[in-house]
Design an enzyme around this catalytic site. Structure first.
Site, mmCIF file in Angstrom:
data_model
loop_
_atom_site.group_PDB
_atom_site.id
_atom_site.type_symbol
_atom_site.label_atom_id
_atom_site.label_comp_id
_atom_site.label_asym_id
_atom_site.label_seq_id
_atom_site.Cartn_x
_atom_site.Cartn_y
_atom_site.Cartn_z
ATOM 1 N N HIS A 188 -6.310 -15.940 6.204
ATOM 2 C CA HIS A 188 -6.905 -16.392 5.373
ATOM 3 C C HIS A 188 -8.632 -16.672 6.614
ATOM 4 O O HIS A 188 -9.584 -16.196 5.489
ATOM 5 C CB HIS A 188 -6.916 -17.962 5.551
ATOM 6 C CG HIS A 188 -6.147 -18.153 3.397
ATOM 7 N ND1 HIS A 188 -4.780 -18.416 3.970
ATOM 8 C CD2 HIS A 188 -7.026 -17.569 2.447
ATOM 9 C CE1 HIS A 188 -4.486 -18.228 2.474
ATOM 10 N NE2 HIS A 188 -5.544 -18.136 1.713
ATOM 11 N N GLU A 430 -4.245 13.329 -10.182
ATOM 12 C CA GLU A 430 -4.074 14.149 -8.929
ATOM 13 C C GLU A 430 -3.858 15.448 -8.458
ATOM 14 O O GLU A 430 -3.362 15.320 -7.350
ATOM 15 C CB GLU A 430 -3.997 12.424 -8.555
ATOM 16 C CG GLU A 430 -2.458 11.904 -8.584
ATOM 17 C CD GLU A 430 -2.226 10.518 -7.370
ATOM 18 O OE1 GLU A 430 -2.586 10.520 -6.466
ATOM 19 O OE2 GLU A 430 -1.545 9.739 -7.814
ATOM 20 N N ASP A 454 -5.887 13.192 -3.801
ATOM 21 C CA ASP A 454 -4.917 14.705 -3.914
ATOM 22 C C ASP A 454 -5.235 15.727 -4.113
ATOM 23 O O ASP A 454 -5.174 16.712 -4.396
ATOM 24 C CB ASP A 454 -3.627 13.724 -4.720
ATOM 25 C CG ASP A 454 -2.973 12.923 -3.473
ATOM 26 O OD1 ASP A 454 -2.445 13.642 -2.234
ATOM 27 O OD2 ASP A 454 -2.077 11.837 -3.318
#
Ligand code: PEP
Ligand code: MG
Length: 542
Positions: A188, A430, A454
């Site tokens: 956090h 892709e 890709d």
């Protein structure tokens, strides 16, 4: 000059003087008590005082960094009301006749140990929250000094680690940056740093030594580098970087809250790419319209074993809730090739990028796939979820996926588990195959998202991992552009929308070209949202 390297949490440059964070040493004495009733009452008095502090901190955080991030202080309050925690403290006081401080410290140690031994990265992080809460109660017994930072301004706060409550209390008018020895990107504290716009570098290790107290330092939150007593050249270079960054950010800040609208009036969606829950703070800070790609494989990559349905559900639910009904596109597991995971035992392959990866693994190992789909469907009632499938090359794959999805839905119906009926289903474009048969695929899905990383590698036959190929790879290659354009045409022909979630989506020299092709959505790293918005507003689709 000394250079330390860690992980940059928030991209900005700060130049200031090192000041070590000093928290009051919590020295807990172990004492025997006879009046355990009075001791239990002392515990509850300190606990209530801690509750009041946390409630004030929550209000401060709510105002400064928004509800999602302020929730940590609600969680701390919940810990103070947790019956297991209270029972343990009272038991130690009552049964072992020990003082309240000792009972709190021992209970916190036990709970922290329990959390840190858990596999789930998020739960592991809660160990530091327990310690933080316990330290707050101990301070409320009135026997420890309040923690704090030195006098003065222009401080670069250095510490072994910082708890979320310590981070949010940092006075931004005096603190320029912080650097910690430990810390993870999941914490956090890291989320808070991003949300509070504090340049920060975490995890630099023990080389960060108190002997540097007071020294001049430069923190580069982009690269994760810290230069102590920088030489003239480094100082000038980073001053320039800082100036440029401030100028750019100020310009882009003005775009927050504004529409992604082109000069000729077309509205575009600009969403963010994330790898996990920890990135959601940056998504909100940068005013993204939604999440266009959640690479869910990071959940698997961060685990030592298959993440369970419950673990996945918790993360998906939190992301959906944090985005408060804005669109969240979660991509199913995309491993293999460069993303290897031991426990999948994928084995060696001659050509891993052309191998057993992504949807091919999911369709070959239906149990793994079904677990993820169950978690996604269960989480779908907490927001606006879309599910996206990677590495598609054929219509048969989509049909098989849809068959499995239907059977998982039926299973949940039988169990009486609710899920949303409005989930959009999309595929990544892709592979050249998917782009070339996009007319056949479009009727089967709700949307396309182009994975240019890709798509470039497969179209240009150039391994995306191989830096030697850089000079041969033109990311703007006409073949890639034509494939994207063709997929856009086919998506629209069937009334479907199309986005780009690969890195090329953030290449602002292509924005106008993409918009002219009809691209409806661009999903980019959170820090590029405003830059892309700026470009969209300067572009025309005609
Ligand atoms: C892509 O290929 O462009 C894409 C977004 O997916 P990844 O980078 O995760 O392979
Ligand atoms: Mg890809």
């Amino acid at each position: 000059m000394i250079k330390l390297t860690g992980k940059g949490v928030y991209g900005a440059v700060a130049i200031g003087h090192i000041s070590f964070y000093h928290r009051g040493e919590v020295q807990v004495k172990r004492e025997r008590v006879s009046d355990t009733g009075t001791e239990i009452a002392r515990f509850h008095k300190a606990r209530k005082a801690a509750m009041c502090q946390l409630s004030a901190l929550y209000d401060k955080a709510l105002y400064e960094i928004g509800e999602t991030n302020a929730q940590i202080f609600e969680i701390h309050q919940m810990m103070l009301e947790d019956s297991d925690f209270l029972d343990s403290v009272e038991n130690i006081i009552d049964k072992q006749q020990m003082n309240a401080e000792y009972a709190v410290a021992v209970t916190a140690d036990n709970f922290a140990l329990l959390f840190s031994s858990m596999d789930d990265a998020y739960m592991k992080e809660r160990a530091s929250d327990v310690k933080d809460v316990a330290n707050r109660i101990l301070a409320c017994f009135g026997e420890t000094e309040q923690e704090g930072i030195a006098e003065g301004t222009g401080l670069i706060i250095c510490a072994d680690d910082l708890a979320p409550s310590e981070t949010v209390q940092l006075d931004k008018s005096r603190v320029l940056a912080f650097v910690t020895q430990k810390g993870s990107l999941n914490s956090h504290t890291a989320i808070l740093a991003r949300t509070m716009n504090i340049p920060a570098v975490i995890g630099v290790g023990t080389a960060l030594d108190e002997k540097y107290e007071g020294k001049l330092a430069v923190v580069d939150g982009f690269t994760g580098e810290v230069f102590i007593e920088p030489d003239q050249h480094t100082l000038e270079k980073l001053r320039k970087k800082q100036k440029e960054n401030i100028k750019n950010k100020a310009l882009l800040e003005e775009l927050k809250g504004k529409e992604n609208i082109t000069l000729d009036g077309r509205k575009i969606h600009i969403y963010a790419n994330i790898g996990g829950l920890a990135d959601v703070g940056a998504v909100l800070l940068n005013d993204a319209g939604g999440i266009g790609l959640f690479r869910s494989e990071f959940l698997y990559l961060e685990s030592r074993d298959y993440p369970t349905e419950e673990e996945q559900f918790t993360v998906y639910k939190k992301v959906l809730e944090s985005m408060a009904w804005k669109k969240v596109i979660i991509r199913t597991l995309d491993i293999g090739a460069d993303k290897q995971i031991d426990y999948f035992n994928l084995g060696q392959e001659e050509n891993p990028a052309l191998g057993y990866r992504a949807i091919r693994i999911c369709l070959s190992e239906p149990e793994v796939f079904r677990t993820q789909l169950r978690a996604l469907l269960r989480a779908s009632v907490y927001g606006t979820l879309s599910i996206m499938f990677p590495m598609i090359i054929s219509l048969e794959e989509i049909r098989e996926i849809k068959g499995i999805l239907e059977s998982v839905k039926k299973e949940l119906q039988r169990e009486g588990v609710p899920y949303s009926e409005q989930i959009e289903i999309g595929i990544m474009i892709e592979t050249p195959a998917a782009a070339l048969i996009s007319d056949v695929l479009a009727p089967e899905v709700d949307f396309f998202s182009v994975g240019t990383n890709d798509l470039i590698q497969y179209t240009l036959a150039a391994d995306r991992q191989n830096p030697k190929l850089d000079r041969f790879v033109d990311t703007h290659h006409e073949a890639v552009m034509r494939l994207i354009g063709y997929a856009a045409e086919n998506a629209h022909r069937y009334g479907k929308w199309i986005g780009i979630c690969g890195e090329l989506g953030a290449d602002t020299s292509l924005t106008e070209r993409f918009l002219k092709m009809g691209i409806d959505e661009l999903s980019v790293s959170p820090s590029f949202i405003l830059k892309v918005r700026d470009q969209v507003r300067k572009s025309s689709c005609k």
